[in-house]
Design an enzyme around this catalytic site. Structure first.
Site, PDB file in Angstrom:
ATOM      1  N   LYS A  34       0.832  -1.198   0.000  1.00  0.00           N
ATOM      2  CA  LYS A  34       0.000   0.000   0.000  1.00  0.00           C
ATOM      3  C   LYS A  34       0.870   1.251   0.000  1.00  0.00           C
ATOM      4  O   LYS A  34       2.031   1.215   0.410  1.00  0.00           O
ATOM      5  CB  LYS A  34      -0.884   0.021   1.256  1.00  0.00           C
ATOM      6  CG  LYS A  34      -1.903  -1.083   1.358  1.00  0.00           C
ATOM      7  CD  LYS A  34      -2.638  -0.996   2.694  1.00  0.00           C
ATOM      8  CE  LYS A  34      -3.675  -2.079   2.849  1.00  0.00           C
ATOM      9  NZ  LYS A  34      -4.839  -1.882   1.961  1.00  0.00           N
ATOM     10  N   ARG A  49     -10.259 -11.559   1.799  1.00  0.00           N
ATOM     11  CA  ARG A  49     -11.167 -12.571   1.257  1.00  0.00           C
ATOM     12  C   ARG A  49     -10.534 -13.963   1.278  1.00  0.00           C
ATOM     13  O   ARG A  49     -11.250 -14.963   1.310  1.00  0.00           O
ATOM     14  CB  ARG A  49     -11.590 -12.182  -0.159  1.00  0.00           C
ATOM     15  CG  ARG A  49     -10.470 -12.141  -1.189  1.00  0.00           C
ATOM     16  CD  ARG A  49     -10.822 -11.312  -2.412  1.00  0.00           C
ATOM     17  NE  ARG A  49     -10.912  -9.891  -2.083  1.00  0.00           N
ATOM     18  CZ  ARG A  49     -11.274  -8.948  -2.950  1.00  0.00           C
ATOM     19  NH1 ARG A  49     -11.586  -9.279  -4.195  1.00  0.00           N
ATOM     20  NH2 ARG A  49     -11.325  -7.691  -2.583  1.00  0.00           N
TER      21      ARG A  49
END
Length: 503
Positions: free
Chosen positions: A279, A353
């Site tokens: 990120k 996920r």
């Protein structure tokens, strides 16, 4: 390691304003721009309330929502001052507005030890929750240099004025609201604990301590057990960190005949750098909140046990730290999820996920009637719905039920679709699935479609994306301060209780 113990004010029922109280908080409504003191159930003499109304009008109070006005107390009251908090339009006051007003008042009462309030005569439970959560703060790592002094500390005692302190219904309502406030604050406490101190092993230990204290059955799988049993998603996400992953299971058995079975799953990424798909540095510190879903489900299953709900509830909580290193998974790797589905990892920053998929498959082995998973899953949630509205996806009937209940309790979940045409975006060149879509649009929805692949047939399922709502990076509002919010604990409790009552 001990369970988290958030500091909240003592909440007590009172039949009159005591000499211990420093401030009286009353509600002020607005009708056509004219303020009125909300009388509640007659716990304060009407003439005294009339004097208060005259005083707050004299200094410009309007009664708009969460407006704070403080004036000297009439001589008839033992307190030194009165705080009027706005509730907005008189014809639209609901529990959430009382909760927000109480929270706003609580935040404005720094330095006041004991507070009495008439908001409890309007809605006892909402007032109790609002005052308690408005007073919550996280100070564990503040030394004497920055710890709040006596003039900055939140109230330590809230006297909730009611017609009768012996009323059984009032006592039960206060006990319930106290338990709810403690659960929300516990979730906040987990989220606010910095990643230097909350990592998979320590998170698992704290969750275990909390569960055992509530009488839950607890199971913890370490990295060796996860590898052996084939939890490829959890292992894959966690293998870049020096602090290995965990899977925690907390089970509450209601002992009710034919009780519905409800599974909870929460994303527990204790810090998310993005892994190899790293990120940007700006704002990365907020990724301490990436385990907010896990925090919420741990707090909720403990709350269900405390309230004795007539449903069997099991939380399955995957915990990992997503770090870049020589051992981290790479974009292009293929992993095998628990249950055998293979996934091509296109982007290692779509890691939530992957651990949720393992946990969902494991939760479905218990053959639940309903499954709720929640996570700070996608930035796309905030693009679509902003920072205060969770996205709710899943089995359509159950999705709408959950979203409706979320709105009723003030957490404002909003039903979102899972378009079938978007499923093909998750096709992989080399595996059963890819973990992200190549398309820019609808990222929250494709994440929901990915999770749907792992839900067993016949299970009513919802996914609640709380990427924005779980962590407040802006200024305080209502009963929410900066940092962890505890969303969606109250939504999940409402769903559990609704299922227990109606099936």
């Amino acid at each position: 390691m001990s369970a988290p113990t958030p500091e909240l004010p003592e909440l007590v029922l009172a039949g009159s304003v005591s000499k211990r109280a420093d401030v009286l908080v009353v509600g002020l409504t607005s009708s056509d721009g004219t303020p009125e003191v909300l009388l509640g159930d007659g716990v304060i003499d009407e003439d005294v309330l009339g004097s208060i109304l005259d005083a707050v009008q004299a200094v410009g109070a309007t009664g708009r929502a969460e407006e704070i006005t403080r004036v000297p107390a009439p001589a008839e009251l033992p307190v030194s001052s009165v705080m009027a908090v706005g509730l907005g339009a008189a014809d639209s006051i609901d529990a959430e507005q009382v909760r927000r007003a109480a929270g706003a008042a609580s935040r404005a009462l720094a330095g006041v030890s004991t507070v009495a309030t008439t908001l409890s005569a309007v809605d006892l439970g909402a007032a109790a929750e609002g005052f308690a959560l408005g007073a919550y703060s996280y100070t564990e790592f503040r030394s004497e240099k920055s710890a709040p002094g006596a003039d900055k500390k939140p109230p330590s005692r809230i006297e909730l004025l009611v017609a009768s302190t012996r009323d059984r219904a009032a006592k039960a309502e206060l006990a319930r609201s106290t338990a709810i406030a403690e659960a929300v604050a516990t979730a906040r406490e987990f989220v606010n604990t910095p990643p230097s101190h909350l990592y998979p092993a320590s998170f698992a230990e704290r969750a275990k301590a909390l569960g055992e204290a509530a009488g839950l059955k607890v199971e913890v799988l370490d990295e060796k057990a996860l590898e052996k049993q084939g939890f490829g998603g959890i292992v894959g996400v966690g293998k870049g960190s020096s602090r290995p992953p965990r899977l925690v299971r907390l089970s509450y058995a209601s002992k009710k005949r034919k009780a519905p079975k409800i599974a909870l799953v929460g994303k527990g990424v204790t810090f998310d750098t993005g892994g190899i798909s790293i990120k940007p540095a700006a704002g990365m510190e907020a990724m301490t909140s990436d385990m907010a879903g896990a925090a919420a489900v741990v707090a909720t299953v403990v709350l269900a046990a405390k309230l004795g709900v007539a449903a069997d509830v099991t939380a399955t909580v995957p915990m990992a730290e997503n770090m870049p290193s020589s051992t981290a998974q790479r974009p292009g790797d293929v992993l095998t999820q628990y249950g055998g589905t293979t996934v091509e990892v296109i982007n290692t920053d779509a890691e939530g996920r992957l651990i949720l998929a393992d946990a969902i498959v494991r939760a479905c082995e218990d053959e639940p009637d309903y499954l709720i998973d929640t996570a700070t899953l996608t930035g796309a949630q905030m693009v679509a719905l902003g920072t205060r509205t969770p996205g709710v996806m899943g089995t359509e009937e159950f999705r709408d039920r959950v979203a409706g209940l979320s709105q009723e309790v003030g957490e404002n979940g909003w039903a979102m679709p899972l378009p079938t045409y978007m499923r093909s975006d998750l096709d992989s060149r080399v595996a059963d699935l890819a973990n992200v879509s190549p398309n820019r649009w609808g990222g929250m929805l494709t994440a929901g479609l990915f999770l749907k692949e792992f839900v067993a047939e016949g299970v009513q399922w919802v996914h609640i994306d709380v990427a924005g709502p779980a962590f407040n990076t802006g200024g305080p509002f209502g009963y929410v301060g900066k940092g962890g919010t505890g969303v969606p604990v109250r939504t999940m409790l409402a769903v559990i209780e609704d299922v227990a009552e109606h099936g």
